[in-house]
Scaffold this active site. Structure first.
Site, short mmCIF file in Angstrom:
data_model
loop_
_atom_site.label_atom_id
_atom_site.label_comp_id
_atom_site.label_asym_id
_atom_site.label_seq_id
_atom_site.Cartn_x
_atom_site.Cartn_y
_atom_site.Cartn_z
N HIS A 1 -4.15 1.52 16.16
CA HIS A 1 -4.22 0.15 16.71
C HIS A 1 -2.90 -0.17 17.42
O HIS A 1 -1.87 0.52 17.27
CB HIS A 1 -4.44 -0.85 15.57
CG HIS A 1 -3.40 -0.75 14.52
ND1 HIS A 1 -2.11 -1.27 14.66
CD2 HIS A 1 -3.40 -0.13 13.32
CE1 HIS A 1 -1.40 -0.99 13.59
NE2 HIS A 1 -2.14 -0.30 12.78
O1 LIG Z 1 5.01 -0.95 5.12
P1 LIG Z 1 3.69 -1.53 5.55
O2 LIG Z 1 3.12 -2.54 4.61
O3 LIG Z 1 3.70 -2.01 6.97
O4 LIG Z 1 2.70 -0.29 5.49
C1 LIG Z 1 1.41 -0.50 5.95
C2 LIG Z 1 1.07 0.56 6.96
O5 LIG Z 1 2.01 0.47 7.99
P2 LIG Z 1 2.90 1.73 8.37
O6 LIG Z 1 3.49 2.21 7.09
O7 LIG Z 1 1.96 2.75 8.95
O8 LIG Z 1 3.87 1.17 9.32
C3 LIG Z 1 -0.30 0.32 7.52
O9 LIG Z 1 -0.58 1.31 8.49
P3 LIG Z 1 -1.07 0.81 9.94
O10 LIG Z 1 -1.18 2.04 10.79
O11 LIG Z 1 -2.42 0.16 9.71
O12 LIG Z 1 -0.04 -0.15 10.44
C4 LIG Z 1 -1.31 0.39 6.41
O13 LIG Z 1 -2.59 0.14 6.94
C5 LIG Z 1 -0.97 -0.63 5.33
O14 LIG Z 1 -1.88 -0.48 4.28
C6 LIG Z 1 0.42 -0.41 4.81
O15 LIG Z 1 0.51 0.91 4.32
P4 LIG Z 1 0.92 1.15 2.81
O16 LIG Z 1 0.95 2.64 2.72
O17 LIG Z 1 -0.17 0.51 2.02
O18 LIG Z 1 2.27 0.53 2.61
#
Ligand SMILES: O=P(O)(O)O[C@H]1[C@H](OP(=O)(O)O)[C@@H](OP(=O)(O)O)[C@H](O)[C@@H](O)[C@H]1OP(=O)(O)O
Length: 508
Positions: free
Chosen positions: A132
């Site tokens: 996304h």
């Molecule tokens: O640290 P956050 O809460 O932002 O982590 C998110 C994930 O973001 P990312 O670590 O990839 O920057 C998010 O992935 P995204 O691609 O959808 O932005 C994920 O969906 C969300 O559940 C968080 O991941 P987590 O592994 O549950 O911390």
């Protein structure tokens, strides 16, 4: 826009005519509203004027003869509007940081990198698996940001201008119900990506193919993904001024959020804190401690006030202010380059152990997406061999960083000789597993199938619009499709999602 003008626009895009420069202010796209009612920052359901900005065909001509790889020397140090640490923002980074040429022209493409393997080869299928676009922070991180802001507002002391700006001008505008939803920049990320891909693959991503039903859209159910899919489609319908037709998309979490449905991954990794022990050890280790102490010193607050979580919250404030608003926020002044590299490594450790090489089930949970991709390629291949038109010319699949990373891992990309651990940070400076380079917002894995005649099919992978070579298949930049399948034979014959994701697999 009149039919004649539309044809001229299409001709210009196709032929990359130099000298012609047109500005197309296209308007309206309706998005799915995902927030609590009345949220001021939420993208409204009603249509919204999104100026497409300038589609300058002059750039098309210039960039198509732009030789060699993309410039990666955005050298933010020269640009005061870009934080010097922007290249360390990991999965919170802008797409433009991995493709700096887009900073000056968001629609620029470098078609020269996509020369077909030979004159006889023509592109017959494209699978695009896309993260996304730019989003708000998750509520988990917004809470941490709010805590940090109170510490700085109430306890920090000093005369530095950046501190005064945080304490007297900057306001905490993030609200918990934003929770990871798509922002306007994220809409633009996907609209612009759609136009660039239509310029890179004009025979596949075309108005004719779109109207003919040869382009399929699949998305995760999360608002940020659905709205990114709508934005990608809007990028195309606005480019071709299509107002008389809408195009469907399928919501498929089994494919795009496979990690939620893989029982063994949920049990052994997602719900198991011990699975990320290396991350926790690093966050309590000497490198992170030095960072938190330096931040506390800059703020003149007790070391106990600035935990690793607070340091990460400050880093995210800098990253989100830049990604969402394109501002070089005063929060960025809390870090020097060494600090940013430590925080980047902490993020890479999380991704390595939660989504990549750290645990085998991380990549095996993507078996369903792996087989789906190859079954689409096989379908296209058999239609070509039968001399038939490929019924699915393009598949656009929108998911998450944690959709892409397990699949990239399963295919063997970005694997270093040594695992990332809490104790080898100092020797991992040149690691290839660096999510800042792999997984910005709108990151995309493209699989391009070529028909080179005489039954010869070839397959080319690209990441973020740059060609890659399949790990271990370095003989040619665009290998024979059969050689790729041979290379991944064990996975194609195995990698059964149900079997791999069984909780007590293979145990008596
Ligand atoms: O640290 P956050 O809460 O932002 O982590 C998110 C994930 O973001 P990312 O670590 O990839 O920057 C998010 O992935 P995204 O691609 O959808 O932005 C994920 O969906 C969300 O559940 C968080 O991941 P987590 O592994 O549950 O911390």
């Amino acid at each position: 826009m009149s039919a004649m003008r539309q044809a001229a626009v299409r001709r210009a895009v196709r032929n990359g005519l130099a000298g012609q420069s047109r500005t197309h202010h296209v308007t309206r796209v309706g998005l799915v509203s995902g927030s609590a009612p009345g949220h001021t920052n939420e993208l409204p359901v009603r249509t919204m004027p999104i100026a497409f900005g300038k589609i300058t065909f002059l750039h098309l001509a210039v960039t198509t003869c732009f030789c060699g790889g993309f410039r990666n020397d955005s050298n933010p140090g020269d640009n005061p509007n870009i934080p010097a640490i922007a290249k360390y923002f990991s999965t919170k980074g802008r797409y433009e940081e991995v493709n700096p040429h887009l900073i000056e022209d968001i629609l620029a493409v470098n078609a020269s990198i996509l020369q077909p393997p030979s004159e006889q080869c023509r592109r017959v299928h494209l699978t695009a698996i896309i993260r996304h676009g730019t989003r708000y922070p998750t509520s988990k991180n917004i809470k941490k940001m709010q805590t940090l802001y109170e510490v700085v507002r109430r306890k920090a002391s000093g005369e530095e201008s950046w501190l005064r700006e945080i304490q007297t001008q900057w306001t905490m505008w993030y609200k918990e119900d934003m929770d990871g939803r798509l922002v306007q920049k994220g809409v633009d990320d996907h609209k612009h990506l759609a136009v660039r891909l239509s310029k890179l693959f004009p025979s596949l991503i075309s108005e004719e193919k779109l109207r003919g039903g040869f382009v399929k859209f699949i998305t995760s159910s999360k608002h940020r993904c659905v709205n990114s899919t709508l934005s990608f489609k809007a990028g195309l319908t606005e480019l071709w001024a299509i107002t008389d037709e809408e195009f469907d998309h399928a919501v498929n979490d089994a494919l795009m959020r496979f990690f939620d449905q893989c029982t063994r991954f949920v049990h052994e990794v997602d719900n198991n804190p011990a699975a990320l022990s290396e991350v926790d050890k690093f966050k309590q280790g000497p490198e992170m401690r030095r960072v938190t102490e330096k931040i506390a010193d800059r703020l003149r607050v007790p070391y106990s006030d600035i935990t690793d979580d607070m340091a990460e919250a400050a880093f995210y404030l800098c990253a989100y202010e830049f990604a969402i608003k394109t501002v070089n926020s005063p929060w960025c002044r809390l870090f020097d380059e060494v600090d940013a590299q430590v925080l980047e490594y902490a993020n890479d450790l999380k991704q390595f152990w939660k989504r990549a090489y750290g645990h085998d089930i991380n990549s095996k949970s993507s078996c369903i997406l792996f087989h789906d991709a190859f079954s689409r390629l096989d379908n296209a291949a058999s239609e070509i061999r039968l001399g038939k038109q490929v019924t699915e010319a393009v598949t656009v699949q929108v998911g998450h960083a944690e959709t892409l990373l397990p699949l990239l891992t399963l295919l063997g990309f970005f694997k270093d000789s040594d695992a990332l651990t809490s104790t080898n940070y100092a020797t991992q400076a040149q690691r290839s597993f660096r999510t800042s380079h792999m997984l910005p917002y709108a990151a995309n894995l493209l699989l391009v199938l070529y028909d080179c005649g005489g039954g010869e099919l070839r397959l080319q992978p690209l990441l973020n619009e740059k060609p890659m070579t399949f790990p271990g298949l370095t003989g040619t930049p665009v290998p024979l499709y059969e050689d790729v399948k041979d290379h991944y034979r064990a996975l194609l014959l195995g990698c059964d999602f149900e079997t791999e994701c069984q909780l007590f697999r293979g145990r008596a």
